[in-house]
Design an enzyme around this catalytic site. Structure first.
Site, PDB file in Angstrom:
ATOM      1  N   GLU A  59      44.705 -62.783  21.942  1.00 36.96           N
ATOM      2  CA  GLU A  59      43.380 -63.120  22.486  1.00 36.96           C
ATOM      3  C   GLU A  59      42.269 -62.723  21.517  1.00 36.96           C
ATOM      4  OE1 GLU A  59      42.760 -61.876  26.579  1.00 36.96           O
ATOM      5  OE2 GLU A  59      40.591 -61.819  26.296  1.00 36.96           O
ATOM      6  N   LYS A 103      42.127 -55.406  33.973  1.00 37.05           N
ATOM      7  CA  LYS A 103      42.745 -56.293  32.972  1.00 37.05           C
ATOM      8  C   LYS A 103      42.088 -56.051  31.617  1.00 37.05           C
ATOM      9  CE  LYS A 103      43.427 -60.401  30.708  1.00 37.05           C
ATOM     10  NZ  LYS A 103      42.767 -60.908  29.496  1.00 37.05           N
ATOM     11  N   HIS A 133      33.279 -64.334  22.368  1.00 34.87           N
ATOM     12  CA  HIS A 133      34.574 -64.978  22.576  1.00 34.87           C
ATOM     13  C   HIS A 133      34.640 -66.323  21.881  1.00 34.87           C
ATOM     14  CE1 HIS A 133      36.945 -62.708  25.364  1.00 34.87           C
ATOM     15  NE2 HIS A 133      37.596 -63.768  25.795  1.00 34.87           N
TER      16      HIS A 133
HETATM   17  C1  MEV Z   1      38.963 -60.775  29.274  1.00 37.36           C
HETATM   18  O1  MEV Z   1      40.231 -60.810  28.681  1.00 37.36           O
HETATM   19  C2  MEV Z   1      38.679 -59.404  29.843  1.00 37.36           C
HETATM   20  C3  MEV Z   1      37.391 -59.289  30.651  1.00 37.36           C
HETATM   21  O2  MEV Z   1      37.369 -60.292  31.685  1.00 37.36           O
HETATM   22  C4  MEV Z   1      37.359 -57.909  31.254  1.00 37.36           C
HETATM   23  C5  MEV Z   1      36.250 -57.708  32.263  1.00 37.36           C
HETATM   24  O3  MEV Z   1      35.790 -58.681  32.890  1.00 37.36           O
HETATM   25  O4  MEV Z   1      35.881 -56.527  32.457  1.00 37.36           O
HETATM   26  C6  MEV Z   1      36.185 -59.556  29.788  1.00 37.36           C
END
Ligand code: MEV
Length: 437
Positions: free
Chosen positions: A83, A261, A375
């Site tokens: 990722e 996550k 991102h």
């Molecule tokens: C993306 O892989 C992880 C996030 O969604 C974590 C979060 O929302 O705290 C950016």
């Protein structure tokens, strides 16, 4: 006629022979087969000894998280992940934390829990007493299974027993507490639990079915905390945003799952780089997040009297530096060397710090500018490459797609074609101008 996956003796074939079967089934080309068996730094015969039915290996990017100061010591963090943005976010957050003195950590001894399930007991509550009374005999029997672990200060240290109500009536669950030292511990604990079954059956008069480690490793906890000066994080309003983001997650399981996550993005990347068991870590983390009866966050974020941001995290961390793939996979061995950790506890504490950094990076972006900007540029580059661009052209196409906010394969292909024909990329009119025409 439809194809059949039914075959016997597949496991007895060598990787080449297995791949021939897959090639026919999935209509793979010679190039695709060659790619699968080009296993790079993991020799095919080593891979073939690690798991079953091997036909190849899958490389994933290995990045290095930088800027980590943990207990006044600098660490470089190897992170294996597909990722985009994870490694950059962790490194950026570690820099902010560094401004406040870095991460501080602690952990419990590396105690794992082994469970032995006894069923069909006439007097389960009295059986519980008999098991507890036989503690010394049980611990001795368990420790006889692993003199090596005992010789380095580990081994079965204690036990408990509990009667639980189930759909099959009352059961007695004996829980063995094993200090696993620098091993993750599944092998040691499972061997002990299996060896204890006859003794538990004799003591309880019941029938033992399961004898297995628990991944809810509540006796092997690791903690990290940090103070981030408000200036480092972007000012008072960003601190407020992060504290509010935490409050949202702490109150709402739908948000908490995503918050956690984010924490695991960092932790699991290191776990994968070191060939530890990421399923065990994820199972333990999520189960721990619900320990108070409702699913919540593994971390907390508060504001101190100076208005600085204070973060903390606590979670089970069943990791090892000996045994399993961590000692056989050539890249995992190098990853451990880069980390420079000497004990499983030190490793666990580094992982908790990485999780907290990852969480901070995500919350800061979410509470501030949103995550899409960061991102998207890497995502756009991936799309540009998938569309056929290489090197500088991939950067150009990615930049243009981000500018246009059109990160799509069809647009990438259009831009590549344009570049092929004209040697440059035509600038599209901004969407607002086109719409106003
Ligand atoms: C993306 O892989 C992880 C996030 O969604 C974590 C979060 O929302 O705290 C950016």
């Amino acid at each position: 006629m439809s194809k059949s996956s039914l075959t016997s003796g597949f496991y007895k074939l060598n990787p080449k022979e297995r791949l021939a079967f897959v090639k026919k089934f999935a209509d793979l080309s010679d190039e695709e087969c060659a790619l699968l068996q080009n296993t790079g730094s993991l020799p095919l015969d080593l891979a073939d000894h690690m798991i079953e039915n091997v036909v190849g290996a899958i490389p994933i990017p290995l990045g290095i998280g930088v800027n980590f100061l943990i207990n006044n010591r600098d660490y470089l963090i190897p992170m294996a992940i597909e990722e985009p943005s994870v490694v950059a976010a962790a490194s950026y957050a570690a820099k902010m934390v560094r401004d406040g003195g870095g991460f501080h950590t602690s952990s419990t001894p590396p105690i794992m829990i082994g469970q032995i399930q006894a069923t069909g007991i006439r007097d389960p509550y009295a059986a519980k007493m008999r098991v507890i009374q036989a503690k010394e005999e049980i611990l001795k029997k368990a420790n006889d299974q692993d003199p090596m672990l005992v010789s380095v200060g580990g081994g079965a240290k204690d036990l408990d027993a509990k009667v639980i109500q189930t759909t099959q009536g009352l059961m007695l669950i004996t829980e063995l507490y094993v200090d696993c030292r620098d091993a993750m511990g599944a092998n040691a604990v499972n061997t002990m639990a299996e060896a204890l079954a006859p003794l538990i059956e004799r003591l309880t008069g019941g029938h033992v079915y399961l004898r297995i480690i628990s991944n809810l490793a509540t006796k092997r906890l690791t903690r990290a905390w940090c103070v981030v000066p408000k200036e480092a994080v972007g000012g008072e309003e960003v601190v407020n945003g992060i504290v509010n983001a935490y409050a949202f997650a702490a109150a709402d399981p739908y948000r908490a799952a995503t918050h956690n996550k984010g924490i695991l993005n960092g932790i699991i990347a290191v776990i994968v780089a070191t060939c530890n068991d990421h399923r065990a870590i994820e199972a333990g983390a999520h189960a721990y997040a619900v320990k108070n009866g409702h699913y919540t966050t593994l971390s907390t974020w508060e504001k101190n009297e100076k208005g600085d941001l204070v973060g903390s995290i606590e979670l089970p961390m069943a990791v090892g530096l000996i045994g399993g793939a961590v000692r056989t996979h050539p890249i995992a061995k190098i990853a451990v060397k880069i980390l420079g950790v000497k004990t499983a506890n030190e490793f666990a504490e580094v992982l908790a710090s990485v999780g907290l950094a990852q969480n901070l990076g995500a919350l800061r972006a979410l509470a501030h500018e949103g995550i899409q900007r960061g991102h998207m540029s890497l995502h756009a580059r991936n799309i540009a490459i998938a569309a056929g661009a290489t090197d500088e052209l991939a950067d150009l196409v990615a930049e243009r797609m981000v500018e246009e906010r059109k990160i799509r394969m069809d647009r990438a292909k259009e831009l590549i074609e344009q570049h092929k024909k004209t040697g440059k990329l035509k600038r599209n009119k901004p969407a607002s101008k086109r719409e106003s025409k």
